[in-house]
Design a protein around this motif. Structure first.
Motif, PDB file in Angstrom:
ATOM      1  N   UNK A  60       0.835  -1.203   0.000  1.00  0.00           N
ATOM      2  CA  UNK A  60       0.000   0.000   0.000  1.00  0.00           C
ATOM      3  C   UNK A  60       0.870   1.253   0.000  1.00  0.00           C
ATOM      4  N   UNK A  61       1.921   1.254   0.801  1.00  0.00           N
ATOM      5  CA  UNK A  61       2.819   2.408   0.851  1.00  0.00           C
ATOM      6  C   UNK A  61       3.470   2.627  -0.510  1.00  0.00           C
ATOM      7  N   UNK A  62       3.937   1.552  -1.144  1.00  0.00           N
ATOM      8  CA  UNK A  62       4.582   1.671  -2.457  1.00  0.00           C
ATOM      9  C   UNK A  62       3.618   2.170  -3.539  1.00  0.00           C
ATOM     10  N   UNK A  63       2.354   1.803  -3.437  1.00  0.00           N
ATOM     11  CA  UNK A  63       1.374   2.199  -4.445  1.00  0.00           C
ATOM     12  C   UNK A  63       0.714   3.548  -4.168  1.00  0.00           C
ATOM     13  N   UNK A  64       1.044   4.181  -3.047  1.00  0.00           N
ATOM     14  CA  UNK A  64       0.435   5.467  -2.711  1.00  0.00           C
ATOM     15  C   UNK A  64       0.636   6.520  -3.799  1.00  0.00           C
ATOM     16  N   UNK A  65       1.815   6.652  -4.412  1.00  0.00           N
ATOM     17  CA  UNK A  65       1.933   7.639  -5.496  1.00  0.00           C
ATOM     18  C   UNK A  65       0.979   7.352  -6.663  1.00  0.00           C
ATOM     19  N   UNK A  66       0.775   6.087  -7.000  1.00  0.00           N
ATOM     20  CA  UNK A  66      -0.177   5.747  -8.063  1.00  0.00           C
ATOM     21  C   UNK A  66      -1.605   6.083  -7.640  1.00  0.00           C
ATOM     22  N   UNK A  67      -1.906   5.897  -6.369  1.00  0.00           N
ATOM     23  CA  UNK A  67      -3.225   6.260  -5.860  1.00  0.00           C
ATOM     24  C   UNK A  67      -3.454   7.757  -5.997  1.00  0.00           C
ATOM     25  N   UNK A  68      -2.446   8.549  -5.643  1.00  0.00           N
ATOM     26  CA  UNK A  68      -2.546  10.006  -5.789  1.00  0.00           C
ATOM     27  C   UNK A  68      -2.791  10.391  -7.248  1.00  0.00           C
ATOM     28  N   UNK A  69      -2.076   9.728  -8.169  1.00  0.00           N
ATOM     29  CA  UNK A  69      -2.260  10.032  -9.589  1.00  0.00           C
ATOM     30  C   UNK A  69      -3.674   9.679 -10.041  1.00  0.00           C
ATOM     31  N   UNK A  70      -4.169   8.517  -9.647  1.00  0.00           N
ATOM     32  CA  UNK A  70      -5.504   8.082 -10.057  1.00  0.00           C
ATOM     33  C   UNK A  70      -6.585   8.984  -9.474  1.00  0.00           C
ATOM     34  N   UNK A  71      -6.475   9.321  -8.202  1.00  0.00           N
ATOM     35  CA  UNK A  71      -7.468  10.176  -7.556  1.00  0.00           C
ATOM     36  C   UNK A  71      -7.441  11.575  -8.170  1.00  0.00           C
ATOM     37  N   UNK A  72      -6.251  12.099  -8.404  1.00  0.00           N
ATOM     38  CA  UNK A  72      -6.137  13.415  -9.041  1.00  0.00           C
ATOM     39  C   UNK A  72      -6.749  13.426 -10.429  1.00  0.00           C
ATOM     40  N   UNK A  73      -6.482  12.384 -11.209  1.00  0.00           N
ATOM     41  CA  UNK A  73      -7.051  12.286 -12.558  1.00  0.00           C
ATOM     42  C   UNK A  73      -8.574  12.220 -12.502  1.00  0.00           C
ATOM     43  N   UNK A  74      -9.117  11.393 -11.588  1.00  0.00           N
ATOM     44  CA  UNK A  74     -10.577  11.279 -11.470  1.00  0.00           C
ATOM     45  C   UNK A  74     -11.217  12.598 -11.044  1.00  0.00           C
ATOM     46  N   UNK A  75     -10.610  13.288 -10.101  1.00  0.00           N
ATOM     47  CA  UNK A  75     -11.163  14.571  -9.648  1.00  0.00           C
ATOM     48  C   UNK A  75     -11.167  15.596 -10.778  1.00  0.00           C
ATOM     49  N   UNK A  76     -10.088  15.636 -11.553  1.00  0.00           N
ATOM     50  CA  UNK A  76     -10.043  16.570 -12.685  1.00  0.00           C
ATOM     51  C   UNK A  76     -11.052  16.160 -13.756  1.00  0.00           C
ATOM     52  N   UNK A  77     -11.141  14.896 -14.039  1.00  0.00           N
ATOM     53  CA  UNK A  77     -12.033  14.388 -15.091  1.00  0.00           C
ATOM     54  C   UNK A  77     -13.499  14.612 -14.736  1.00  0.00           C
ATOM     55  N   UNK A  78     -13.858  14.312 -13.480  1.00  0.00           N
ATOM     56  CA  UNK A  78     -15.249  14.442 -13.057  1.00  0.00           C
ATOM     57  C   UNK A  78     -15.581  15.849 -12.570  1.00  0.00           C
ATOM     58  N   UNK A  79     -14.567  16.606 -12.178  1.00  0.00           N
ATOM     59  CA  UNK A  79     -14.799  17.957 -11.677  1.00  0.00           C
ATOM     60  C   UNK A  79     -15.511  17.975 -10.335  1.00  0.00           C
ATOM     61  N   UNK A  80     -15.329  16.902  -9.571  1.00  0.00           N
ATOM     62  CA  UNK A  80     -16.029  16.773  -8.294  1.00  0.00           C
ATOM     63  C   UNK A  80     -15.039  16.344  -7.211  1.00  0.00           C
ATOM     64  N   UNK A  81     -15.166  16.962  -6.050  1.00  0.00           N
ATOM     65  CA  UNK A  81     -14.426  16.533  -4.867  1.00  0.00           C
ATOM     66  C   UNK A  81     -15.420  16.573  -3.717  1.00  0.00           C
ATOM     67  N   UNK A  82     -15.902  15.416  -3.297  1.00  0.00           N
ATOM     68  CA  UNK A  82     -17.009  15.323  -2.345  1.00  0.00           C
ATOM     69  C   UNK A  82     -16.491  15.343  -0.913  1.00  0.00           C
ATOM     70  N   UNK A  83     -17.124  16.184  -0.095  1.00  0.00           N
ATOM     71  CA  UNK A  83     -16.888  16.217   1.341  1.00  0.00           C
ATOM     72  C   UNK A  83     -18.218  15.902   2.013  1.00  0.00           C
ATOM     73  N   UNK A  84     -18.225  14.940   2.885  1.00  0.00           N
ATOM     74  CA  UNK A  84     -19.460  14.546   3.558  1.00  0.00           C
ATOM     75  C   UNK A  84     -19.619  15.311   4.870  1.00  0.00           C
ATOM     76  N   UNK A  85     -19.694  16.617   4.770  1.00  0.00           N
ATOM     77  CA  UNK A  85     -19.912  17.435   5.970  1.00  0.00           C
ATOM     78  C   UNK A  85     -21.343  17.241   6.448  1.00  0.00           C
ATOM     79  N   UNK A  86     -21.498  17.167   7.738  1.00  0.00           N
ATOM     80  CA  UNK A  86     -22.831  17.030   8.304  1.00  0.00           C
ATOM     81  C   UNK A  86     -23.374  15.611   8.249  1.00  0.00           C
ATOM     82  N   UNK A  87     -22.578  14.655   7.794  1.00  0.00           N
ATOM     83  CA  UNK A  87     -23.026  13.270   7.728  1.00  0.00           C
ATOM     84  C   UNK A  87     -22.606  12.557   9.002  1.00  0.00           C
ATOM     85  N   UNK A  88     -23.537  11.841   9.603  1.00  0.00           N
ATOM     86  CA  UNK A  88     -23.249  11.072  10.813  1.00  0.00           C
ATOM     87  C   UNK A  88     -22.812   9.676  10.392  1.00  0.00           C
ATOM     88  N   UNK A  89     -21.544   9.352  10.593  1.00  0.00           N
ATOM     89  CA  UNK A  89     -21.012   8.056  10.205  1.00  0.00           C
ATOM     90  C   UNK A  89     -21.047   7.042  11.340  1.00  0.00           C
TER      91      UNK A  89
END
Length: 96
Positions: A60-89
């Motif tokens: 998991x530690x070794x793949x963290x940079x790839x995770x950052x790349x994938x998440x960054x690409x998805x956020x740019x592609x979808x134009x969405x960054x969701x924060x679940x404020x006010x949600x009771x987990x």
């Protein structure tokens, strides 16, 4: 945690969840599968349990940079960054 860190430090969420999840998995699976099995002394089971935990967390530690790349690409592609404020987990409900 995403709300607490204001969307920063993704690595704390990815690596932290792997550490917790693999710890529970290793503590439950290996004793159930191998404790008391012939040709599996307790020392060998513990060595396999610890080495598999370390291997999975290291992966998991070794793949963290790839995770950052994938998440960054998805956020740019979808134009969405969701924060679940006010949600009771909480898994415990006080209301029915």
């Amino acid at each position: 945690m995403k709300v607490w860190t204001q969307g920063r430090m993704l690595w704390t969420r990815t690596i932290g969840s792997t550490v917790v999840g693999q710890a529970f998995d290793s503590l439950i699976f290996y004793p159930l599968a191998f404790y008391g099995a012939p040709d599996w002394p307790v020392e060998a089971m513990l060595m396999v349990m610890v080495s598999q935990f370390l291997l999975k967390v290291s992966w998991e530690v070794l793949l963290t940079p790839l995770t950052y790349m994938a998440v960054g690409w998805l956020k740019r592609r979808e134009g969405v960054d969701v924060y679940d404020r006010g949600t009771d987990f909480s898994p415990f409900r006080t209301r029915v």
